[in-house]
Design an enzyme around this catalytic site. Structure first.
Site, PDB file in Angstrom:
ATOM      1  N   HIS A 146      -0.360   4.988   2.888  1.00  0.00           N
ATOM      2  CA  HIS A 146      -0.251   3.549   3.079  1.00  0.00           C
ATOM      3  C   HIS A 146       0.472   3.166   4.473  1.00  0.00           C
ATOM      4  O   HIS A 146       1.686   2.969   4.400  1.00  0.00           O
ATOM      5  CB  HIS A 146       0.319   2.677   1.894  1.00  0.00           C
ATOM      6  CG  HIS A 146       0.425   1.346   2.184  1.00  0.00           C
ATOM      7  ND1 HIS A 146      -0.461   0.663   2.827  1.00  0.00           N
ATOM      8  CD2 HIS A 146       1.390   0.413   1.673  1.00  0.00           C
ATOM      9  CE1 HIS A 146       0.114  -0.716   2.886  1.00  0.00           C
ATOM     10  NE2 HIS A 146       1.053  -0.794   2.071  1.00  0.00           N
ATOM     11  N   LYS A 184      -1.737   4.402  -3.162  1.00  0.00           N
ATOM     12  CA  LYS A 184      -0.883   5.386  -3.620  1.00  0.00           C
ATOM     13  C   LYS A 184      -1.027   6.661  -3.233  1.00  0.00           C
ATOM     14  O   LYS A 184      -0.209   7.303  -3.026  1.00  0.00           O
ATOM     15  CB  LYS A 184      -1.134   5.057  -5.286  1.00  0.00           C
ATOM     16  CG  LYS A 184      -0.461   6.133  -5.969  1.00  0.00           C
ATOM     17  CD  LYS A 184       1.028   5.979  -6.009  1.00  0.00           C
ATOM     18  CE  LYS A 184       1.732   7.168  -6.416  1.00  0.00           C
ATOM     19  NZ  LYS A 184       2.068   8.236  -5.231  1.00  0.00           N
ATOM     20  N   ILE A 208       5.363   6.603   2.256  1.00  0.00           N
ATOM     21  CA  ILE A 208       5.415   6.592   3.914  1.00  0.00           C
ATOM     22  C   ILE A 208       4.448   7.370   4.499  1.00  0.00           C
ATOM     23  O   ILE A 208       4.424   8.401   4.364  1.00  0.00           O
ATOM     24  CB  ILE A 208       6.876   6.848   4.343  1.00  0.00           C
ATOM     25  CG1 ILE A 208       7.758   5.865   3.680  1.00  0.00           C
ATOM     26  CG2 ILE A 208       7.109   6.897   5.868  1.00  0.00           C
ATOM     27  CD1 ILE A 208       9.224   6.567   3.736  1.00  0.00           C
ATOM     28  N   CYS A 257       1.420  -5.993   5.621  1.00  0.00           N
ATOM     29  CA  CYS A 257       0.601  -4.950   5.248  1.00  0.00           C
ATOM     30  C   CYS A 257      -1.142  -5.241   5.067  1.00  0.00           C
ATOM     31  O   CYS A 257      -1.741  -4.503   4.777  1.00  0.00           O
ATOM     32  CB  CYS A 257       0.756  -4.432   3.815  1.00  0.00           C
ATOM     33  SG  CYS A 257       2.524  -4.058   3.632  1.00  0.00           S
ATOM     34  N   CYS A 276       4.844   4.195  -6.587  1.00  0.00           N
ATOM     35  CA  CYS A 276       5.260   3.587  -5.301  1.00  0.00           C
ATOM     36  C   CYS A 276       4.125   4.372  -4.377  1.00  0.00           C
ATOM     37  O   CYS A 276       4.059   5.515  -4.223  1.00  0.00           O
ATOM     38  CB  CYS A 276       6.458   3.751  -4.719  1.00  0.00           C
ATOM     39  SG  CYS A 276       7.628   3.030  -5.650  1.00  0.00           S
ATOM     40  N   SER A 277       3.516   3.746  -3.274  1.00  0.00           N
ATOM     41  CA  SER A 277       2.640   4.202  -2.247  1.00  0.00           C
ATOM     42  C   SER A 277       3.666   4.737  -1.199  1.00  0.00           C
ATOM     43  O   SER A 277       4.984   4.397  -1.282  1.00  0.00           O
ATOM     44  CB  SER A 277       1.850   3.199  -1.461  1.00  0.00           C
ATOM     45  OG  SER A 277       2.719   2.244  -1.023  1.00  0.00           O
TER      46      SER A 277
END
Ligand SMILES: [Zn+2]
Lengths: 141, 420
Positions: free
Chosen positions: B367, B363, B245, B93, B242-243
Site C-alpha cells: 500500500h 494487504k 509500509i 490514500c 494491516c497493510s
C-alpha cells in the site's frame, strides 16, 4: 452575525479550564462538540457556545500498541498500550478522546456502550503544556 | 440524484506498475519510471510518449515522506514529458483514484485526448513512528489526533463498532488477510508474494537456523492468533490485519474512446465514476459503514447503468482487513452485517461467488498510499484482458470495479470498467 469567536484556540482554551464546550446553531439547533464558526447543517452563522455535560457512551474504541510520537513521549508503547475511542455524548454529538482509568491490557474492562464521563489530562512542560480531553468510566449510572 | 454522464467516452489503453516493496536505493521518480516503462509496453499497438498531453499524479505526502514537494513536474521530466501540464492530486490514500477521475474528466471534457494518470509513494525512508505520524494526518489533526488516534487505531475503532453491532470476531477479519495473501502469493509484483502458510514456514525455518525452539501452529488461524508472531497493533487489529509500509508507483494511459482502437486491441472503457467526501469519524451517524463509499458507488452504478450483481470482480481498499469487509457491504455486494459472513464462507476468494482483491489487495500487494488507487486499475485491466497469469479468475470479466478510500472514508472514489 455571531460576535463570539469559534476557533480551535477557543476550544482548547476551554479544555485548559477543564470545560468541555460545544457550538450550538441558533438557527437549526444542531450541536457540535467542536469549535464551528458556521453550521454545516443549515449554513447558519449564528452559533453560540454552550457547556456539555461530558457524560456519554463509548461508541467505538481501540487499544493502541504502536503509538504516534506524541504518545511515545507521554510514555506509551508496545508494553504500555492505551485506549482511545469515540464517545457519543448524551447531548447528541460525538467526540474523540483517550479512555483513561481502565487497564488497556484487559479488554474485558472496555466495551462499546459503556457509560463514560469527561476528564482532563495535562501533558508537557512550559510552552508545550497542554490539556487534552479524555474520558473515564462513569462514577454513577 | 441527477444521473451524470461523461461528455465523451474514455478508455484505459495501457497500465503498468513498479515492483511494490521497500527499496532504500530508489527514489519516487525511479519507481515512476518503472511503472511508466511497463505501462508503455502494455499498449498493444505501441505508444509514442510524445502523444501524451498531460499528467495527473496521485501522491499523498512526498513532502513528509521524502521532504520533496512539487513532485508532478519531476515525474513529467523523468519520463520526458515536459513541458506538458503535470499536476499532483492529494486525497490521502485515494490520491491516485482521484487522479484517475481527474484524468477522465480532462479527456471527457475534450480538453485532452491522451493523458497519463500516475500514482506514487515512497514511504520507507522514515522510521515507523514518523510513518505513523504522517499517516495519521489523514485524520483530523485538531480533534482526532490529540486523542491518540493512529491510522490503524481509526480502523480498530471501526472494527470495534462493527463487531459490537454484528457479532463479528477478530477471526473473521483474519480470513480477509489469509485470502489476500493467497492472492498476493500469485502476484510477482506484490510486496508479500507469499501466503500466510508460506510466512509460517519462513518463521519456522528462521527459528531453526538460529537454533531456537521451532514454533508450531495447527493452522494459519493459530499463527494469526499468536501474540508473538502476529502482535497487536490497534486492538482488534494485529500486524497481519494491516497493510504494510510500501514504496511503489503505478501508471495508466487514458484516451478518448474514439482513439482507443488505435492504441489497443482490448481497451477497457470507464463506464462509471463516482466520488464523495465525508466528515471525520465522530461526526458520522454510522461507524460500521463509509458514507462516502455508498455515495460514490451509487453515482458510479447509476452512470454505468449496472448493478452490484453485474460486477464480476472488484479491487477494494483493504488498508485494514475490516475495511474490506465494510467495503463489500458499502458496494452492495452483501447486506450490512453480512460482509464478515461472506469473508468466512470464502465468497470473496479468487474463484468464489464474488472475487475481491485478486491482486492480493493493499494487504499483500502493498500500500504505497498515493499509488494504490491507480494500482487497483492495473489488476482490473489484467483480469479483464485475461492477462493475470496464475491468478486469472475462472470466469469472463466483462465488468469490474475499483473502490479507493482516503483517510477513514473522508474520501471515496469508485470506478466501473467494461471490456469493449
Ligand atoms: Zn444550523
Amino acid at each position: 452575525m455571531a460576535t463570539e469567536s469559534f476557533t480551535q484556540a477557543d476550544f482548547t482554551g476551554w479544555l485548559a479550564e477543564h470545560k468541555l464546550m460545544g457550538a450550538r446553531c441558533q438557527s437549526c439547533g444542531a450541536l457540535y462538540a467542536e469549535a464551528r464558526p458556521m453550521c454545516p447543517d443549515c449554513f447558519g452563522d449564528d452559533m453560540s457556545w454552550e457547556p456539555l455535560s461530558g457524560q456519554g457512551k463509548l461508541a467505538a474504541y481501540t487499544v493502541v500498541y504502536i503509538p504516534p510520537t506524541a504518545m511515545i513521549e507521554a510514555g506509551y508503547g508496545r508494553d504500555n498500550p492505551y485506549v482511545t475511542g469515540i464517545v457519543a455524548l448524551d447531548e447528541g454529538p460525538s467526540i474523540s478522546g483517550q479512555i483513561v482509568g481502565v487497564d488497556a491490557k484487559d479488554t474485558g474492562q472496555v466495551a462499546v456502550g459503556m457509560p463514560l464521563q469527561a476528564t482532563f489530562v495535562t501533558r508537557g512542560e512550559g510552552d508545550a503544556r497542554r490539556t487534552f480531553l479524555a474520558f473515564e468510566p462513569a462514577t454513577e449510572a | 440524484m441527477t444521473q451524470r454522464k461523461l461528455g465523451r467516452g474514455v478508455a484505459v489503453v495501457g497500465a503498468g506498475m513498479s515492483q511494490f516493496g521497500t527499496f532504500p536505493e530508489k527514489a519516487t521518480r525511479d519507481l515512476f519510471v518503472e511503472a511508466f516503462r511497463e505501462m508503455r509496453a502494455s499498449v498493444d499497438k505501441g505508444l509514442d510518449p510524445r502523444d501524451i498531453e498531460a499528467l495527473f499524479i496521485g501522491n499523498y505526502s512526498s513532502d513528509l515522506f521524502e521532504h520533496q514537494g512539487h513532485t508532478a513536474p519531476i515525474m513529467a521530466d523523468w519520463v520526458g514529458l515536459t513541458p506538458r501540464p503535470a499536476v499532483r492530486i492529494e486525497d490521502a490514500c485515494a490520491s491516485s483514484g482521484v487522479a484517475l477521475r481527474q484524468g477522465i474528466m480532462a479527456v471527457a471534457s475534450g480538453l485532452h485526448d491522451v493523458v497519463l494518470v500516475g500514482g506514487i509513494e515512497k514511504m520507507s525512508n522514515l522510521p515507523t513512528a514518523e510513518v505513523t505520524d504522517t499517516l495519521a494526518t489523514a485524520g483530523d489533526v485538531l480533534y482526532e489526533i490529540p486523542a491518540g488516534f493512529t491510522f490503524p487505531g481509526f480502523y480498530g475503532a471501526i472494527a470495534s463498532a462493527y463487531m459490537a453491532r454484528y457479532g463479528a470476531t477478530p477471526e473473521a477479519l483474519m480470513r480477509v488477510g489469509i485470502k489476500n495473501h493467497e492472492n498476493g502469493a500469485l502476484n510477482s509484483k506484490a510486496q508479500f508474494n507469499i501466503s500466510i502458510g508460506g510466512i509460517m514456514q519462513a518463521r519456522q525455518a528462521s527459528a531453526a537456523k538460529k537454533g531456537r525452539p521451532v514454533p508450531q501452529w495447527s493452522d494459519e488461524m493459530a499463527f494469526l492468533q499468536d501474540d508473538v508472531y502476529n502482535p497487536m497493533i490497534a486492538w482488534p487489529l494485529r500486524l497481519f490485519d494491516c497493510s504494510p509500509i510500501t514504496d511503489g508507483a503505478a501508471a495508466l494511459l487514458l484516451v478518448s474512446e474514439e482513439l482507443a482502437g488505435s492504441f489497443s486491441d482490448t481497451p477497457i472503457a470507464i463506464i462509471g465514476a463516482g466520488q464523495a467526501s465525508d466528515r471525520a469519524l465522530p461526526n458520522r451517524p454510522d461507524l460500521t459503514s463509509l458514507g462516502a463509499a455508498r455515495h460514490a458507488s451509487q453515482q458510479a452504478y447509476q452512470m454505468a447503468g449496472v448493478t452490484p450483481q453485474d460486477v464480476k470482480i472488484a479491487e477494494v481498499h483493504d488498508c485494514f482487513t475490516v475495511a474490506e469487509i465494510v467495503a463489500t457491504e458499502d458496494l452492495g455486494f452483501f447486506e450490512p452485517g453480512q460482509g464478515f459472513v461472506a469473508a468466512e464462507e470464502g465468497l470473496t476468494a479468487r474463484n468464489g461467488l464474488r472475487p475481491v482483491n485478486t491482486s492480493g489487495g493493499l494487504k499483500a500487494k502493498g500500500h504505497p498510499v498515493g499509488a494504490s488507487g491507480a494500482a487497483q486499475v492495473i489488476e482490473v485491466w489484467k483480469q479483464m484482458r485475461g492477462e493475470a497469469g496464475p491468478r486469472q479468475v475462472d470466469r469472463d470479466v466483462d465488468i469490474a470495479l475499483t473502490h479507493n478510500v482516503g483517510g477513514t472514508g473522508q474520501t471515496c472514489v469508485v470506478h466501473i470498467f467494461e471490456r469493449r
